[in-house]
Motif scaffolding. Structure first.
Motif, PDB file in Angstrom:
ATOM      1  N   HIS A 134       0.945  -1.540   0.208  1.00  0.00           N
ATOM      2  CA  HIS A 134       0.127   0.362   0.080  1.00  0.00           C
ATOM      3  C   HIS A 134       0.912   1.133  -0.269  1.00  0.00           C
ATOM      4  CE1 HIS A 134      -3.614  -1.865   0.580  1.00  0.00           C
ATOM      5  NE2 HIS A 134      -4.521  -0.408   0.733  1.00  0.00           N
TER       6      HIS A 134
ATOM      7  N   ILE B 270      -1.842   5.996   1.945  1.00  0.00           N
ATOM      8  CA  ILE B 270      -3.706   5.501   2.148  1.00  0.00           C
ATOM      9  C   ILE B 270      -3.477   4.520   3.042  1.00  0.00           C
ATOM     10  CG2 ILE B 270      -5.335   3.741   0.061  1.00  0.00           C
ATOM     11  CD1 ILE B 270      -4.020   5.063  -1.614  1.00  0.00           C
ATOM     12  N   LEU B 271      -4.792   4.392   3.857  1.00  0.00           N
ATOM     13  CA  LEU B 271      -4.854   3.960   5.113  1.00  0.00           C
ATOM     14  C   LEU B 271      -5.203   1.160   4.610  1.00  0.00           C
ATOM     15  CD1 LEU B 271      -6.088   2.962   7.914  1.00  0.00           C
ATOM     16  CD2 LEU B 271      -8.582   2.511   7.395  1.00  0.00           C
TER      17      LEU B 271
ATOM     18  N   PRO C 215      -6.000  -1.349   5.418  1.00  0.00           N
ATOM     19  CA  PRO C 215      -7.130  -2.034   6.196  1.00  0.00           C
ATOM     20  C   PRO C 215      -7.008  -3.273   7.008  1.00  0.00           C
ATOM     21  CG  PRO C 215      -8.922  -1.292   4.750  1.00  0.00           C
ATOM     22  CD  PRO C 215      -7.629  -1.523   4.242  1.00  0.00           C
ATOM     23  N   GLN C 216      -6.363  -4.063   5.937  1.00  0.00           N
ATOM     24  CA  GLN C 216      -5.691  -5.713   6.686  1.00  0.00           C
ATOM     25  C   GLN C 216      -4.885  -5.079   7.783  1.00  0.00           C
ATOM     26  OE1 GLN C 216      -6.454  -8.623   3.725  1.00  0.00           O
ATOM     27  NE2 GLN C 216      -5.155  -6.905   3.068  1.00  0.00           N
TER      28      GLN C 216
ATOM     29  N   ALA D 220      -5.462  -4.030  10.887  1.00  0.00           N
ATOM     30  CA  ALA D 220      -6.246  -5.447  11.331  1.00  0.00           C
ATOM     31  C   ALA D 220      -5.470  -6.708  12.452  1.00  0.00           C
ATOM     32  CB  ALA D 220      -7.063  -6.268  10.508  1.00  0.00           C
TER      33      ALA D 220
END
Lengths: 225, 82
Positions: B10, B14-15, B17-18, B21
């Motif tokens: 990424h 940019i965030l 998400p994985q 988590a």
């Protein structure tokens, strides 16, 4: 009026779309293969949801090279309507027909819910039968529905009125609550919610049928003018 | 023959998400010194290119055409003759 629904390996909303057009809208539709390249007899192309090519690599990344997609690009360039729903939206962004990307939902869960939405732009071939700012309800069912684009792209989406649907309670982290956008020309729509799952009362709502009626209306108006 | 190892991740802005988590799962396991973690993809490809510069060009081209979504991802690679 004849609609084409393109089935890719792994599509799973193709028959729902076919049903929505033929049974709910009362128009003609063909389910066609991702290998078909002749789209000449169709008025509108529908790219369904699902998991084309198993979502391998990235959602929609492999489907963009399917033989039908070259013809879809030419069809879109001719100004005729193309809609990508859910995985169809992901395919259209990967193919470069729409700006931005759909990435993992911020909470990394697959979300399957009825979502309240707002119609931001009703001056498109896909939304002319809605009122502007109309509150509607459509189902979503996705793991990768988090719309991302950079600041410059967002600015140009706003300037050109390309944002068509917004979430009222952003479920997935999408930039600016975006649920659906059109291309600059306004004839290619991508959206994560599923209008084809909301075409009859017994399904829980009919707000999706209005979208298909809008296309019908825009094609009729165009053929009269 | 040439061997390329391609790392896709990424973009920092940019965030991921994985990654987020995974980070919170690690914190739940008491790995509190984990400050950040990014999940990416790793591709290994062997190329029958005529020269290293041809191989280099192919690697860049396949990244652009398919392996990387340049809207949100970035990549780096190592290339060597084998």
């Amino acid at each position: 009026m004849r609609f084409a629904v393109i089935s890719f390996p792994g599509s799973n909303c193709d028959r729902d779309l076919y049903y929505a057009i033929v049974d709910s809208l009362g128009e003609q539709a063909d389910l066609i293969s991702y290998t078909s390249t002749d789209l000449s007899k169709y008025d509108t192309i529908l790219i369904p949801g699902g998991f084309s090519y198993g979502d391998y690599l990235r959602s929609g990344a492999i489907a963009k090279f399917a033989p039908a997609m070259k013809s879809v690009k030419a069809f879109a360039a001719s100004g005729r309507p193309v809609i990508g729903i859910c995985n169809g939206f992901q395919i259209l962004t990967e193919a470069g027909l729409l700006p931005g990307t759909l990435q993992h939902n911020t909470n990394i869960s697959f979300i399957s819910e009825w979502e309240p939405l707002e119609v931001v732009n009703n001056k498109t071939p896909f939304t002319n039968q809605y009122q502007v700012n109309q509150k509607i309800k459509l189902p979503i069912a996705h793991g990768d529905g988090n719309y991302y684009c950079d600041d410059d792209t967002l600015k140009s989406l706003k300037q050109n009125h390309q944002i068509v649907f917004k979430y009222r309670n952003n479920p997935n982290g999408s930039v600016d609550d975006i649920a659906g956008i059109v291309n600059r020309k306004g004839n290619v729509l991508g959206m994560m919610p599923h209008p084809e799952r909301a075409t009859e009362k017994i399904l829980g709502g009919q707000d999706g049928l209005t979208l298909f009626q809008s296309i019908l209306n825009s094609i009729k108006v165009r053929s009269l003018s | 023959m040439y061997l390329a190892k391609i790392y896709v991740s990424h973009k920092k802005s940019i965030l991921d998400p994985q990654g987020e988590a995974i980070k919170s799962a690690l914190h739940r396991l008491n790995y509190n010194d984990v400050n950040s973690i990014t999940q990416g993809k790793y591709f290994i490809t062997k190329l029958d290119s005529q020269s290293k510069s041809d191989a280099d060009q192919t690697v860049r081209s396949i990244c652009k055409d398919l392996l990387v979504n340049q809207n949100m991802e970035t990549y780096q690679y190592e290339l060597k003759e084998v």
